[in-house]
Enzyme design. Structure first.
Site, mmCIF file in Angstrom:
data_model
loop_
_atom_site.group_PDB
_atom_site.id
_atom_site.type_symbol
_atom_site.label_atom_id
_atom_site.label_comp_id
_atom_site.label_asym_id
_atom_site.label_seq_id
_atom_site.Cartn_x
_atom_site.Cartn_y
_atom_site.Cartn_z
ATOM 1 N N ASP A 201 0.880 -1.170 0.000
ATOM 2 C CA ASP A 201 0.000 0.000 0.000
ATOM 3 C C ASP A 201 0.917 1.218 0.000
ATOM 4 O O ASP A 201 1.504 1.574 1.026
ATOM 5 C CB ASP A 201 -0.905 -0.006 1.225
ATOM 6 C CG ASP A 201 -1.831 1.204 1.254
ATOM 7 O OD1 ASP A 201 -2.496 1.475 0.233
ATOM 8 O OD2 ASP A 201 -1.874 1.893 2.286
ATOM 9 N N GLU B 90 -1.849 -1.328 -4.672
ATOM 10 C CA GLU B 90 -3.037 -0.534 -4.965
ATOM 11 C C GLU B 90 -2.838 0.202 -6.277
ATOM 12 O O GLU B 90 -1.777 0.783 -6.534
ATOM 13 C CB GLU B 90 -3.286 0.467 -3.831
ATOM 14 C CG GLU B 90 -4.612 1.199 -3.937
ATOM 15 C CD GLU B 90 -4.886 2.056 -2.706
ATOM 16 O OE1 GLU B 90 -5.741 1.666 -1.902
ATOM 17 O OE2 GLU B 90 -4.229 3.094 -2.552
ATOM 18 N N ASP C 232 -1.983 1.245 7.296
ATOM 19 C CA ASP C 232 -1.367 1.040 5.976
ATOM 20 C C ASP C 232 -0.876 -0.397 5.814
ATOM 21 O O ASP C 232 -0.952 -0.965 4.720
ATOM 22 C CB ASP C 232 -0.216 2.029 5.782
ATOM 23 C CG ASP C 232 -0.681 3.477 5.910
ATOM 24 O OD1 ASP C 232 -1.505 3.894 5.083
ATOM 25 O OD2 ASP C 232 -0.259 4.159 6.850
#
Length: 219
Positions: A65, A125, A197
């Site tokens: 991420d 992502e 995160d």
């Protein structure tokens, strides 16, 4: 009411259902481009040069991420029936640390993680719309370092939109950070809530795992 216990088989079944709903074809949407090697929906991804594990050997997936101040990393290992977390952490960069130094920290920490765990596949992502142009450029710097570092290790991360990751994990594309952290803690019986995160990175790895399972099932 008795507390429900979550074993590996339940986790796999639950997430497989969520992945099926969130991937192309699960809701009648048009199929996207596919990963050339495995048929996994990949957006902009190309392929993976890392040798796959031999039959019966564990598969390791790196979830990322990306952000400048707190990139999340997760290493997920599966033997085909159960999953376990080998590594779960953020890469913190204080607000006063210059951009160049932040990028060096991300690169060095990610490189060390790749050397330690030698994952077979990676997921991150995908690009999403941001109103603030400066924030977008800063994120682009971090993404570039992450992609380049993975490429040096022979990995091309498969990209997943944030909404797909949220839906695969919680059943809703508008899940909050708190929802994601709580679900990750529950599924893996973690002693405490993971850093947000890092939790997102593990959710991305899980999404990829069940996407590849679904792709294999559909072949």
């Amino acid at each position: 009411m008795a507390k429900r216990r979550y074993n590996g088989q339940f986790v796999a079944q639950y997430l497989a259902r969520r992945a099926a709903e969130s991937l192309p074809g699960g809701d009648g949407s048009r199929p996207s481009a596919q990963h050339p090697a495995s048929g996994i929906p990949s957006g902009r991804s190309a392929g993976c040069a890392v040798p796959m594990p031999t039959e019966g050997a564990p598969l390791r997936i790196l979830g990322i991420d990306t952000s400048l101040r707190s990139t999340g990393l997760a290493i997920l290992e599966t033997d085909g029936r159960t999953q376990r977390v080998l590594d779960l952490r953020p890469i913190p960069n204080p607000a006063k640390r210059p951009l160049g130094e932040c990028l060096c920290v991300i690169r060095e920490t990610l490189s060390a993680c790749l050397r330690q765990w030698t994952p077979h596949e990676a997921a991150m992502e995908g690009i999403f719309f941001m109103r603030n142009a400066r924030t977008s450029l800063i994120l682009a710097h971090a993404r570039g370092v992450v992609i380049e570092t993975c490429a040096e290790a022979g990995l091309t991360p498969v990209e997943y939109p944030p909404s797909r990751v949220k839906k695969a994990l919680t059943g809703g594309g508008a899940a909050t950070k708190a929802n994601m952290r709580a679900m990750i803690q529950r599924l893996f019986s973690l002693p405490e809530l993971p850093q947000e995160d890092a939790a997102d990175a593990l959710a991305i790895a899980l999404t990829h795992l069940h996407a590849r399972r679904l792709a294999a099932f559909q072949r």
